[in-house]
Design an enzyme around this catalytic site. Structure first.
Site, PDB file in Angstrom:
ATOM      1  N   GLU A 115       0.829  -1.283   0.055  1.00  0.00           N
ATOM      2  CA  GLU A 115      -0.262   0.016  -0.049  1.00  0.00           C
ATOM      3  C   GLU A 115       0.837   1.169   0.162  1.00  0.00           C
ATOM      4  O   GLU A 115       1.447   1.474   0.914  1.00  0.00           O
ATOM      5  CB  GLU A 115      -0.934   0.025   1.185  1.00  0.00           C
ATOM      6  CG  GLU A 115      -1.691  -1.229   1.461  1.00  0.00           C
ATOM      7  CD  GLU A 115      -2.953  -1.304   0.580  1.00  0.00           C
ATOM      8  OE1 GLU A 115      -3.298   0.164   0.053  1.00  0.00           O
ATOM      9  OE2 GLU A 115      -3.516  -2.179   0.159  1.00  0.00           O
ATOM     10  N   CYS A 162      -2.130   9.572   2.593  1.00  0.00           N
ATOM     11  CA  CYS A 162      -1.428   9.055   1.369  1.00  0.00           C
ATOM     12  C   CYS A 162      -2.536   9.260   0.229  1.00  0.00           C
ATOM     13  O   CYS A 162      -1.952   9.450  -0.934  1.00  0.00           O
ATOM     14  CB  CYS A 162      -1.727   7.641   1.241  1.00  0.00           C
ATOM     15  SG  CYS A 162      -2.915   6.766   1.970  1.00  0.00           S
TER      16      CYS A 162
HETATM   17  P1  NAD Z   1       7.973   4.833   4.857  1.00  0.00           P
HETATM   18  O1  NAD Z   1       8.245   4.009   3.638  1.00  0.00           O
HETATM   19  O2  NAD Z   1       9.265   5.720   5.110  1.00  0.00           O
HETATM   20  O3  NAD Z   1       8.164   3.828   6.284  1.00  0.00           O
HETATM   21  C1  NAD Z   1       7.333   2.868   6.408  1.00  0.00           C
HETATM   22  C2  NAD Z   1       7.995   1.974   7.067  1.00  0.00           C
HETATM   23  O4  NAD Z   1       9.041   1.292   6.510  1.00  0.00           O
HETATM   24  C3  NAD Z   1       8.302   2.326   8.642  1.00  0.00           C
HETATM   25  O5  NAD Z   1       7.778   1.370   9.761  1.00  0.00           O
HETATM   26  C4  NAD Z   1       9.706   2.259   8.457  1.00  0.00           C
HETATM   27  O6  NAD Z   1      10.101   2.044   9.694  1.00  0.00           O
HETATM   28  C5  NAD Z   1      10.022   1.391   7.602  1.00  0.00           C
HETATM   29  N1  NAD Z   1      11.251   1.659   6.695  1.00  0.00           N
HETATM   30  C6  NAD Z   1      11.764   2.704   6.325  1.00  0.00           C
HETATM   31  N2  NAD Z   1      13.202   2.823   5.774  1.00  0.00           N
HETATM   32  C7  NAD Z   1      13.157   1.469   5.644  1.00  0.00           C
HETATM   33  C8  NAD Z   1      14.310   0.516   4.947  1.00  0.00           C
HETATM   34  N3  NAD Z   1      15.182   1.148   4.309  1.00  0.00           N
HETATM   35  N4  NAD Z   1      14.080  -0.806   4.980  1.00  0.00           N
HETATM   36  C9  NAD Z   1      13.093  -1.359   5.559  1.00  0.00           C
HETATM   37  N5  NAD Z   1      11.980  -0.652   6.263  1.00  0.00           N
HETATM   38  C10 NAD Z   1      12.196   0.661   6.228  1.00  0.00           C
HETATM   39  O7  NAD Z   1       6.919   5.759   4.855  1.00  0.00           O
HETATM   40  P2  NAD Z   1       6.481   6.709   5.893  1.00  0.00           P
HETATM   41  O8  NAD Z   1       7.309   8.112   5.704  1.00  0.00           O
HETATM   42  O9  NAD Z   1       6.211   6.079   7.168  1.00  0.00           O
HETATM   43  O10 NAD Z   1       5.070   7.088   5.332  1.00  0.00           O
HETATM   44  C11 NAD Z   1       4.720   8.072   4.226  1.00  0.00           C
HETATM   45  C12 NAD Z   1       4.501   7.280   2.827  1.00  0.00           C
HETATM   46  O11 NAD Z   1       3.486   6.097   3.142  1.00  0.00           O
HETATM   47  C13 NAD Z   1       4.071   8.150   1.874  1.00  0.00           C
HETATM   48  O12 NAD Z   1       4.503   7.923   0.623  1.00  0.00           O
HETATM   49  C14 NAD Z   1       2.400   7.783   1.781  1.00  0.00           C
HETATM   50  O13 NAD Z   1       1.801   7.985   0.520  1.00  0.00           O
HETATM   51  C15 NAD Z   1       2.592   6.201   2.072  1.00  0.00           C
HETATM   52  N6  NAD Z   1       1.282   5.808   2.744  1.00  0.00           N
HETATM   53  C16 NAD Z   1       0.515   4.960   1.738  1.00  0.00           C
HETATM   54  C17 NAD Z   1      -0.609   4.597   2.421  1.00  0.00           C
HETATM   55  C18 NAD Z   1      -1.575   3.473   1.705  1.00  0.00           C
HETATM   56  O14 NAD Z   1      -2.507   3.067   2.412  1.00  0.00           O
HETATM   57  N7  NAD Z   1      -1.408   3.368   0.300  1.00  0.00           N
HETATM   58  C19 NAD Z   1      -1.128   4.945   3.594  1.00  0.00           C
HETATM   59  C20 NAD Z   1      -0.222   5.922   4.422  1.00  0.00           C
HETATM   60  C21 NAD Z   1       0.842   6.324   3.680  1.00  0.00           C
END
Ligand code: NAD
Length: 466
Positions: free
Chosen positions: A219, A253
């Site tokens: 997602e 998002c």
């Molecule tokens: P992110 O991808 O930075 O982090 C998400 C998760 O991934 C966190 O738990 C983080 O600890 C982990 N993570 C970060 N870097 C990592 C790595 N290198 N390896 C493994 N895991 C890692 O996202 P965010 O900043 O927390 O959230 C914002 C993003 O999420 C935006 O792009 C937004 O559009 C998206 N989002 C999507 C939805 C949806 O339902 N489609 C909902 C909310 C947010």
């Protein structure tokens, strides 16, 4: 004061997964009674912890009680009620037809759990985006390891406590921590990974999952366009866009990322949106209890940079220390501007002028498929044209964001914005494996398929299978 989440012990991760696998194979999670009992326990725990959840969301993101309840706690309670009500019907095996060549026989699709699942969530709806997938995992009979975002530490702590107080860790557990915990978890052989977050990290998750051939549901995010057609009532259009954009200070998002408006309507739309911002949050949104904060001072600084060189129609003020960024409208932004190259994920709304809908379609088609798309139009031919030519996860005609707040629609991305979908029945499906089963009696057998194959057998097979 910066609060850090405690990090799970990395050396224990493999053991935790093993424990869950053993628990899963004992078969307890499969019965309807067990699943309904666990959903009920989760519902009670959410209700019991509600004051702590709302307080944590206020501390992490400045969410008002209304917003925190409507988009996080209430959202989850609604989903729990809906899924619990329909679960027994969804769990029934689905009888399907059997081709003549296999008769006598009966066929059915059996909905089975996937096994031990991993759910990783982001920080923007830190409660809902962890618990909502968990509801699907429980309903479908799985075990789960949950990894909340480290960027919302107060909510992460409440989640850890709520889950620990409610479930046997061999069944459902939380592992708090930063990226290193995610990486260690992603090395494990899960049976399904449900990831919500950025497209960048989504690619890392999929690459890691490939090592074990673990299926993934991603997602993700992206730039969700909002197209305004000629002839729409601008006041109501502006109100709905402003609501969708500035809820949770733009950190949603599916928030409209940018607005496309006919050139001649740009000024009136900007004025109408500025009016709505003031109606919602007053002259100084900084003082409004209903306007949220950004997750970190780094995000404020990043958005300040992204805005540079653009014409600010209203807003633009920020305070990095207080994690504050005013609701901001940017006038007549160019498609090539830096702010049009990445997901904004904050309270900046670029408004881009267009002359024809063909031009709009061509521009959006050039880009990665968005998670959401919104069209404000009362012209059925234009509605049809946009829906027929543009691919995206989901969206609304004449509103923003509410397509995700119904259990009757699948919620998920398309291409660059993700794969798989959930909510309501789709959550049950996402966490289930469809096992195919064909049953035959042993008291009757048709010798046609067995060798040797004389010409008459081939003749019959050609008759039956054409
Ligand atoms: P992110 O991808 O930075 O982090 C998400 C998760 O991934 C966190 O738990 C983080 O600890 C982990 N993570 C970060 N870097 C990592 C790595 N290198 N390896 C493994 N895991 C890692 O996202 P965010 O900043 O927390 O959230 C914002 C993003 O999420 C935006 O792009 C937004 O559009 C998206 N989002 C999507 C939805 C949806 O339902 N489609 C909902 C909310 C947010």
């Amino acid at each position: 004061m910066t609060v850090h989440v405690p990090s799970a012990d990395l050396s224990q991760i493999a053991e935790r997964v093993e424990q869950q696998k053993a628990y899963y194979h004992r078969g307890h999670t499969r019965s309807l009674d067990f699943r309904l009992g666990q959903l009920k326990a989760l519902q009670r725990a959410v209700q019991r912890h509600e004051p702590e959840i709302l307080a944590a969301l206020a501390q992490d993101l400045g969410k008002s009680a209304f917003e925190a309840y409507a988009t996080e706690v209430g959202f989850v309670l609604d989903e729990l009620r809906f899924i619990s009500k329909h679960l027994s019907e969804w769990m029934q095996p689905e009888r399907v037809k059997t081709p003549l060549v296999h008769q006598p026989a009966s066929s059915e699709v059996v909905y089975e759990p996937r096994g031990v699942t991993l759910i990783i969530s982001p920080w923007n709806y830190p409660f809902q985006l962890l618990i909502d997938p968990l509801i699907g995992a429980i309903a479908a009979g799985n075990c789960a390891i949950l990894k909340p975002s480290e960027l919302t530490p107060h909510t992460s702590a409440v989640l850890a406590k709520l889950i620990q107080d409610t479930f046997d860790p061999a069944y459902i557990t939380v592992m708090e921590g930063g990226v290193e915990v995610n990486q260690a978890l992603l090395d494990q052989p899960f049976d399904l990974i449900f990831f919500t977050g950025s497209t960048r990290v989504g690619k890392i998750v999929m690459e890691k999952a490939a090592k074990h051939l673990t299926p993934v549901i991603l997602e993700l995010g992206g730039k969700s366009p909002c197209i305004v057609d000629r002839g729409v009532p601008l006041a109501l259009t502006a109100r709905r866009i402003v609501w969708g954009k500035f809820l949770n200070a733009g950190q949603t998002c599916v928030a409209p990322d940018y607005v496309l408006v006919p050139r001649e309507d740009m000024e009136p739309l900007l004025e109408a949106m500025a009016h709505e911002i003031q109606q919602f949050y007053g002259h100084d949104p900084h003082l409004s209890p209903d306007y949220g904060r950004l997750v970190s001072s780094e995000r404020v600084t990043h958005l300040q940079q992204l805005m540079q060189g653009e014409t600010v129609f209203c807003g633009g003020e920020s305070d990095a220390k207080a994690h504050y960024f005013a609701p901001t409208l940017l006038q007549d932004v160019d498609w090539q501007a830096p702010i049009m190259q990445e997901e904004i994920f904050g309270p900046l709304l670029p408004v881009v002028a267009y002359d024809t809908l063909d031009e709009v379609i061509a521009r959006i088609q050039e880009r990665s498929r968005p998670l959401a798309l919104y069209l404000f139009s009362e012209n059925p031919a234009h509605q049809e044209m946009i829906m027929r030519h543009l691919d995206f996860g989901g969206g609304c005609i004449n509103d923003a964001m509410i397509h995700l707040a119904t259990p009757h629609l699948p919620f998920g991305g398309n291409g660059g914005s993700g794969m798989g979908a959930y909510h309501g029945r789709y959550s049950f499906d996402a966490f289930s494996h469809r096992k195919a089963l064909l049953k035959r009696p042993l008291n009757l057998d048709m010798p046609l398929r067995y060798p040797p194959y004389p010409a008459w057998k081939e003749k019959v097979v050609r008759q039956v299978m054409k």
